[in-house]
Motif scaffolding. Structure first.
Motif, PDB file in Angstrom:
ATOM      1  N   PRO A 176      48.492  41.646  43.513  1.00  0.00           N
ATOM      2  CA  PRO A 176      47.151  41.921  42.990  1.00  0.00           C
ATOM      3  C   PRO A 176      46.305  42.684  44.004  1.00  0.00           C
ATOM      4  O   PRO A 176      46.432  42.461  45.204  1.00  0.00           O
ATOM      5  CB  PRO A 176      46.586  40.513  42.760  1.00  0.00           C
ATOM      6  CG  PRO A 176      47.324  39.647  43.695  1.00  0.00           C
ATOM      7  CD  PRO A 176      48.606  40.307  44.075  1.00  0.00           C
ATOM      8  N   MET A 204      42.292  43.760  44.845  1.00  0.00           N
ATOM      9  CA  MET A 204      40.900  43.543  44.469  1.00  0.00           C
ATOM     10  C   MET A 204      40.013  44.391  45.356  1.00  0.00           C
ATOM     11  O   MET A 204      40.005  44.206  46.562  1.00  0.00           O
ATOM     12  CB  MET A 204      40.548  42.068  44.641  1.00  0.00           C
ATOM     13  CG  MET A 204      40.989  41.217  43.469  1.00  0.00           C
ATOM     14  SD  MET A 204      40.800  39.498  43.851  1.00  0.00           S
ATOM     15  CE  MET A 204      42.457  39.089  44.231  1.00  0.00           C
ATOM     16  N   ASP A 205      39.308  45.309  44.749  1.00  0.00           N
ATOM     17  CA  ASP A 205      38.378  46.161  45.494  1.00  0.00           C
ATOM     18  C   ASP A 205      36.974  45.859  45.014  1.00  0.00           C
ATOM     19  O   ASP A 205      36.596  46.247  43.920  1.00  0.00           O
ATOM     20  CB  ASP A 205      38.680  47.646  45.242  1.00  0.00           C
ATOM     21  CG  ASP A 205      40.007  48.050  45.850  1.00  0.00           C
ATOM     22  OD1 ASP A 205      40.692  47.165  46.392  1.00  0.00           O
ATOM     23  OD2 ASP A 205      40.353  49.236  45.776  1.00  0.00           O
ATOM     24  N   ILE A 206      36.225  45.170  45.825  1.00  0.00           N
ATOM     25  CA  ILE A 206      34.917  44.723  45.379  1.00  0.00           C
ATOM     26  C   ILE A 206      33.840  45.434  46.182  1.00  0.00           C
ATOM     27  O   ILE A 206      33.783  45.317  47.394  1.00  0.00           O
ATOM     28  CB  ILE A 206      34.767  43.193  45.566  1.00  0.00           C
ATOM     29  CG1 ILE A 206      36.003  42.464  45.074  1.00  0.00           C
ATOM     30  CG2 ILE A 206      33.511  42.684  44.870  1.00  0.00           C
ATOM     31  CD1 ILE A 206      36.368  42.678  43.650  1.00  0.00           C
ATOM     32  N   MET A 215      34.637  44.452  49.870  1.00  0.00           N
ATOM     33  CA  MET A 215      35.792  43.611  50.191  1.00  0.00           C
ATOM     34  C   MET A 215      37.008  44.080  49.400  1.00  0.00           C
ATOM     35  O   MET A 215      36.934  44.315  48.208  1.00  0.00           O
ATOM     36  CB  MET A 215      35.467  42.151  49.830  1.00  0.00           C
ATOM     37  CG  MET A 215      36.586  41.191  50.172  1.00  0.00           C
ATOM     38  SD  MET A 215      36.807  40.993  51.971  1.00  0.00           S
ATOM     39  CE  MET A 215      38.575  40.677  52.065  1.00  0.00           C
ATOM     40  N   TYR A 216      38.110  44.212  50.096  1.00  0.00           N
ATOM     41  CA  TYR A 216      39.364  44.585  49.453  1.00  0.00           C
ATOM     42  C   TYR A 216      40.357  43.476  49.739  1.00  0.00           C
ATOM     43  O   TYR A 216      40.578  43.140  50.892  1.00  0.00           O
ATOM     44  CB  TYR A 216      39.909  45.893  50.009  1.00  0.00           C
ATOM     45  CG  TYR A 216      38.916  47.022  49.972  1.00  0.00           C
ATOM     46  CD1 TYR A 216      38.761  47.781  48.819  1.00  0.00           C
ATOM     47  CD2 TYR A 216      38.125  47.309  51.067  1.00  0.00           C
ATOM     48  CE1 TYR A 216      37.842  48.811  48.762  1.00  0.00           C
ATOM     49  CE2 TYR A 216      37.196  48.336  51.027  1.00  0.00           C
ATOM     50  CZ  TYR A 216      37.060  49.083  49.874  1.00  0.00           C
ATOM     51  OH  TYR A 216      36.140  50.103  49.821  1.00  0.00           O
ATOM     52  N   THR A 217      40.942  42.923  48.730  1.00  0.00           N
ATOM     53  CA  THR A 217      41.923  41.886  49.015  1.00  0.00           C
ATOM     54  C   THR A 217      43.173  42.058  48.177  1.00  0.00           C
ATOM     55  O   THR A 217      43.120  42.497  47.041  1.00  0.00           O
ATOM     56  CB  THR A 217      41.320  40.468  48.875  1.00  0.00           C
ATOM     57  OG1 THR A 217      42.367  39.520  48.918  1.00  0.00           O
ATOM     58  CG2 THR A 217      40.547  40.299  47.592  1.00  0.00           C
ATOM     59  N   LYS A 218      44.277  41.752  48.778  1.00  0.00           N
ATOM     60  CA  LYS A 218      45.583  42.010  48.174  1.00  0.00           C
ATOM     61  C   LYS A 218      46.529  40.869  48.533  1.00  0.00           C
ATOM     62  O   LYS A 218      47.305  40.982  49.457  1.00  0.00           O
ATOM     63  CB  LYS A 218      46.132  43.296  48.784  1.00  0.00           C
ATOM     64  CG  LYS A 218      46.307  44.391  47.801  1.00  0.00           C
ATOM     65  CD  LYS A 218      46.783  45.693  48.381  1.00  0.00           C
ATOM     66  CE  LYS A 218      47.232  45.767  49.788  1.00  0.00           C
ATOM     67  NZ  LYS A 218      47.791  47.048  50.186  1.00  0.00           N
ATOM     68  N   PRO A 219      46.457  39.764  47.864  1.00  0.00           N
ATOM     69  CA  PRO A 219      47.400  38.692  48.187  1.00  0.00           C
ATOM     70  C   PRO A 219      48.715  38.929  47.446  1.00  0.00           C
ATOM     71  O   PRO A 219      48.703  39.150  46.245  1.00  0.00           O
ATOM     72  CB  PRO A 219      46.699  37.444  47.657  1.00  0.00           C
ATOM     73  CG  PRO A 219      45.756  37.936  46.615  1.00  0.00           C
ATOM     74  CD  PRO A 219      45.543  39.407  46.787  1.00  0.00           C
TER      75      PRO A 219
END
Lengths: 483, 449
Positions: free
Chosen positions: A408, A410-412, B360-364
């Protein structure tokens, strides 16, 4: 005894004889293999297309030539020779059929075998069907009835002839020909597909459905679906697909574009059952599809539901661009891979408008030696105040040789956004099986029950007719409820 | 000239100088490292794992390097501000990338057989021991920053705990950055914990609040043998002009227990890579970290846990608080290899975006090739709970204070993972100070109102 060997039972549950592997002996009009400007001109000419569409194709082709096949997915894709594919194959008909009687009996038999008898559909279930064989639309049912309401549901080529303004306005507006490698390829060579327009304030009274089938050998299928839902309208659209069993791989690179205007709602359901290849991983369809919907209007809603059981390789991300304020995007998916199948699928939710919401529920089931990946993007742009996303992706592993992966993104970029992602991976819980056994349910049925329950959240989102087929596809005995 | 070329040229022209001021064991890997650097270069924004930190631009400026090991006049006790009350530690200093030999605990304070000190000197004294581990975990092919560090690193810290030895007192290593010109340091840490041994290492980074730009490149290799227990705490409290590119490589033996905790309190650009591999069954890893980031700062963490064998357990938790125009990025990858049954792997990344400009960028990511496993990951990005805030304000707590309390509570999960009570208290204090400091600074500022 059978239930004493859970592995055998799992094999049984996951062993999926491909029922749709027949070939219809029908006269087909295939153009020579290969891809060049001449071929594109040839396709365009064959279909009697206007000049602007040919230009669109040529532009796309010129762009495609500058691209290289992408390799970032978690997939092992053998080299594809794009010159060895025939880009146009059509069942030969003298003229467009006016009534069902005029449709080639062989063709009708084909669709009967697929369980989508055009006649029955017409009489009983009240679903309007557009059947696409080898990239050409062969028959659209219920057209007249829909026309009374102003709903346009026809093949893409008809739409180009009859409603050029609409097509011109929306073609490529969501998926540009510059979007990606396969979108460019499709834009250059697409042969047919479905076109849907729901006028302002109309609630489409029946489910619209397209059935895709690849029949001829050495061809690719490149159809294009364009759905436009004008203000305050509603439509539920179904898509199903099958292909014959062949030893070589066939390419399916389609584009689906959806435009949703103010307060309109579109529900798009897919049961994808292209030929997955044999147990040794030989043959099967490469399903590389670009699907995207644009929630253009305020309070618009787009919902994707997909059940992916077929294809040797599935590589697609049905996406929602939530541009309108208060727009809603949903994605529900069950992806089953078995034997040597590979899937890298998921969704993209791009939040642009204020107060936009999206929900992602993805269930992956891997068996055999298959690889099943979820890849999804949730992007919240700076202007998307109060965006909300919830993502859940679960994976179920049914054998020790398969793989389940989640990627996944997620770019917030907005501080008012609330984004959640959850994922779990596990095998079938032995306690649950034991509990069922205790209650006298054999292991075989218990596995079915558990898998069914696991996928239920998504199956519930499918229209009834499709849910039945999808559950059959999952090789699971129904328990109690219908649909 | 590309960023990497200047380093390659520098290496070729100063090869002898670098080698003369280091040890043969460290010199042995340099040629290979430079060859790798030449063929692969530094990671770019196009590399999937480096999309959020522009490594090339960090390495591009013309930094000074102390290759000739010129002695830098410093009294580390003066610069050092972060002693932990109620915690007596065995204290060591590394100034820039040179071990500071003048200030270290008396030899008798260490249990017998334990070696702690300059990596360069130890490599000269115990070449076989160091050679057995040096560069064995830090895979230079991973990315160009590790290769570059290997090519230029001349010194650092070496810690060796022999089999069965328990070091009760925590060992503390203080890295101090000091310079008059833009400066680059290449530090190297090598830690070996023998069978059944136990130790705790606390590393903290400090730099002068000056206008000088620092680039700190650090590669840390940790070998934890069977049944050993090791804690590694890394705390970053430098200046906004400091960029840190750090990689930690952990190899774990059977039944070992490792805790890695990376805390970024204050820094310009932080890129941390954590690579962990389980070599033996029934091992346990707890990998956690937090970051308090504001202004133009950025923190970027990449973790990769390789479950190569069965019956191992990993637990990962990273939390970030982002303010102003800060950028945070987290990419966590868990790989469960074929046959690594009974693996349990959990990963969590929770982020608080407290300003409209924060990103914020998150990639789990989970990559699983075995079926009898329990794996999960979760990631959230959100704000402070308005209801909680309202509740506190209705009880008479001022908004700023209430926000601080909530942010503090948010990060407390990571502090809770610390296995040293005195350090826990100290960290709570530091975090609170950090939140308060920023709030106090901003209370009068037009932009923050």
């Amino acid at each position: 005894m059978k239930q004493d060997n859970p592995n055998e039972i799992l094999n049984d549950v996951t062993a999926n004889e491909y029922k749709y592997g027949f070939v219809t002996d029908i006269e087909t009009d295939i153009i020579p293999k290969g891809l060049s400007e001449d071929i594109i001109r040839h396709i365009s000419q064959k279909k009697g297309e206007p000049e602007w569409l040919l230009e669109f194709r040529l532009k796309a082709y010129a762009y495609w030539k500058t691209l290289e096949m992408p390799h970032w997915a978690h997939l092992t894709i053998p080299e594809i020779d794009y010159q060895a594919i025939s880009y146009y194959a059509a069942p030969k008909t003298k003229q467009a059929p006016k009534s069902l009687e005029e449709v080639d009996p062989e063709l009708r038999k084909t669709f009967d075998k697929l369980g989508i008898s055009l006649e029955e559909q017409m009489k009983l279930s009240g679903i309007a069907v557009d059947a696409v064989m080898d990239s050409v639309s062969v028959r659209t049912t219920f057209k007249e009835k829909l026309a009374e309401l102003g709903v346009i549901f026809c093949s893409f080529s008809e739409a180009v002839k009859d409603y050029p303004d609409l097509v011109k306005r929306y073609l490529g507006s969501v998926v540009s020909y510059r979007d990606n490698f396969f979108a460019a390829l499709n834009s250059a060579v697409f042969s047919d597909g479905s076109f849907v327009y729901i006028p302002k304030g109309v609630r489409c009274p029946m489910e619209l459905s397209t059935y895709f089938r690849i029949n001829a050998a050495n061809t690719g299928q490149f159809e294009r679906t364009l759905i436009v839902a004008d203000d305050d309208s509603y439509v539920s659209y179904l898509e199903g697909c099958t292909a014959p069993m062949r030893d070589e791989n066939q390419l399916h690179a389609a584009i689906v574009e959806i435009v949703v205007h103010d307060r309109a709602e579109v529900k798009y359901s897919t049961v994808q059952n292209w030929y997955p290849g044999d147990k040794e991983g030989k043959g099967g369809i490469y399903n590389f599809v670009t699907k995207r919907g644009m929630c253009k209007g305020d309070h618009s809603k787009l919902s994707w539901t997909q059940v992916e059981t077929g294809s040797a390789i599935t590589w697609k991300y049905p996406s929602c661009v939530l541009a309108g304020d208060h727009s809603v995007g949903e994605f529900y998916s069950v992806a089953v891979t078995n034997n040597y199948q590979q899937a890298d699928t998921g969704t993209k939710m791009i939040h642009i408008g204020k107060n936009t919401r999206s929900t992602i529920v993805s269930k992956g089931i891997s068996a055999g030696r298959s690889q099943n990946s979820y890849r999804g993007l949730v992007k919240v742009l700076p202007g998307a105040e109060n965006a909300r996303n919830f993502t859940q992706c679960d994976s179920l592993l049914l054998s020790s040789d398969c793989g389940a992966h989640t990627f996944p993104y997620m770019d917030i970029q907005n501080d008012t956004a609330i984004v959640e992602h959850e994922a779990t991976t596990s095998k079938i819980n032995e306690d649950q099986i034991f509990y069922c056994n205790q209650r006298g349910i054999p292991t075989e049925d218990a596995v079915g029950l558990i898998v069914n329950g696991y996928a239920k959240e998504v199956m519930n989102k499918l229209p009834m007719e499709f849910a039945v087929e999808a559950q059959k596809l999952l090789q699971i005995s129904l328990e109690g409820s219908v649909g | 000239m590309s960023a990497v070329q200047q380093y390659i040229d520098l290496y070729h022209s100063q090869q002898n100088l670098i080698a003369d001021h280091s040890s043969p064991v460290m010199n042995a890997l340099r040629d290979e490292a430079v060859a790798l650097l030449e063929s692969r270069g530094l990671p770019t924004l196009k590399d999937e794992e480096f999309r959020r930190t522009d490594i090339e631009s960090l390495y591009a400026p013309d930094y000074g390097l102390n290759l000739g090991r010129v002695n830098i006049e410093i009294n580390p006790y003066e610069v050092f501000r972060c002693d932990v009350p109620n915690l007596s530690t065995l204290l060591y200093f590394v100034v820039n990338d040179t071990f500071y030999a003048q200030a270290q605990p008396a030899a008798g304070k260490l249990p017998e057989g334990v070696l702690a000190g300059s990596l360069c000197e130890m490599a000269k004294q115990y070449p076989q021991l160091v050679a057995r581990y040096y560069g064995r975990a830090a895979d230079m092919k991973r990315d160009g920053t590790v290769a570059l560090n290997t090519a230029f690193a001349q010194d650092g810290f070496f810690l060796y705990i022999p089999d069965g030895v328990v070091v009760e007192k925590p060992i503390q290593l203080v890295n101090i950055l000091r310079g008059n010109v833009d400066f680059m340091v290449n530090r190297r840490l090598l830690i070996v914990v023998g069978k059944g041994a136990q130790a705790k290492l606390l590393v903290c980074d400090h730099s002068d609040e000056s206008s000088v730009r620092f680039l700190a490149s650090q590669v840390c290799e940790i070998f934890v043998d069977d049944d050993a227990v090791f804690d590694y705490y890394d705390m970053e409290e430098s200046s906004e002009n400091t960029a840190k590119v750090a990689s930690v490589f952990v190899r774990q033996g059977a039944r070992s227990n490792v805790l890695v905790n990376g805390i970024v309190l204050h820094n310009g650009v932080t890129r941390s890579n954590y690579y962990s591999t389980f070599d033996g069954e029934h091992a346990e890893l707890s990998l956690c970290g937090m970051g308090i980031v504001d202004k133009e700062q950025s923190v970027d963490t990449y973790t990769f846990i390789d479950h190569a064998v069965s019956h191992c357990h990993s637990n990962e938790l990273f939390k970030y608080v982002l303010n102003d125009s800060a950028r945070g990025s987290f990419c966590g990858r868990i790989l469960v290899r074929h046959g690594a049954q009974k693996t349990e792997a959990y990963q969590g990344n929770k982020n608080l975006c407290a300003s409209p400009q924060a990103k914020m960028y998150t990639k789990p990511q989970l990559e699983i090739y075995a079926d009898d496993v329990k794996c999960s990951h979760g990631a959230t990005v959100g704000q402070l709970d308005q209801n909680a805030l309202f509740y506190m304000r209705s009880r008479g707590i001022p908004e700023a204070e209430a926000r601080m309390l909530l942010m503090f509570a948010f990060t407390n999960d990571v502090i809770e993972q610390v296995r040293l009570d005195a350090l826990k208290d100290r960290l709570r204090q530091l975090v609170e100070k950090r939140f308060r400091g920023e709030l106090a600074k901003c209370s009068g500022c037009q932009a923050c109102r």
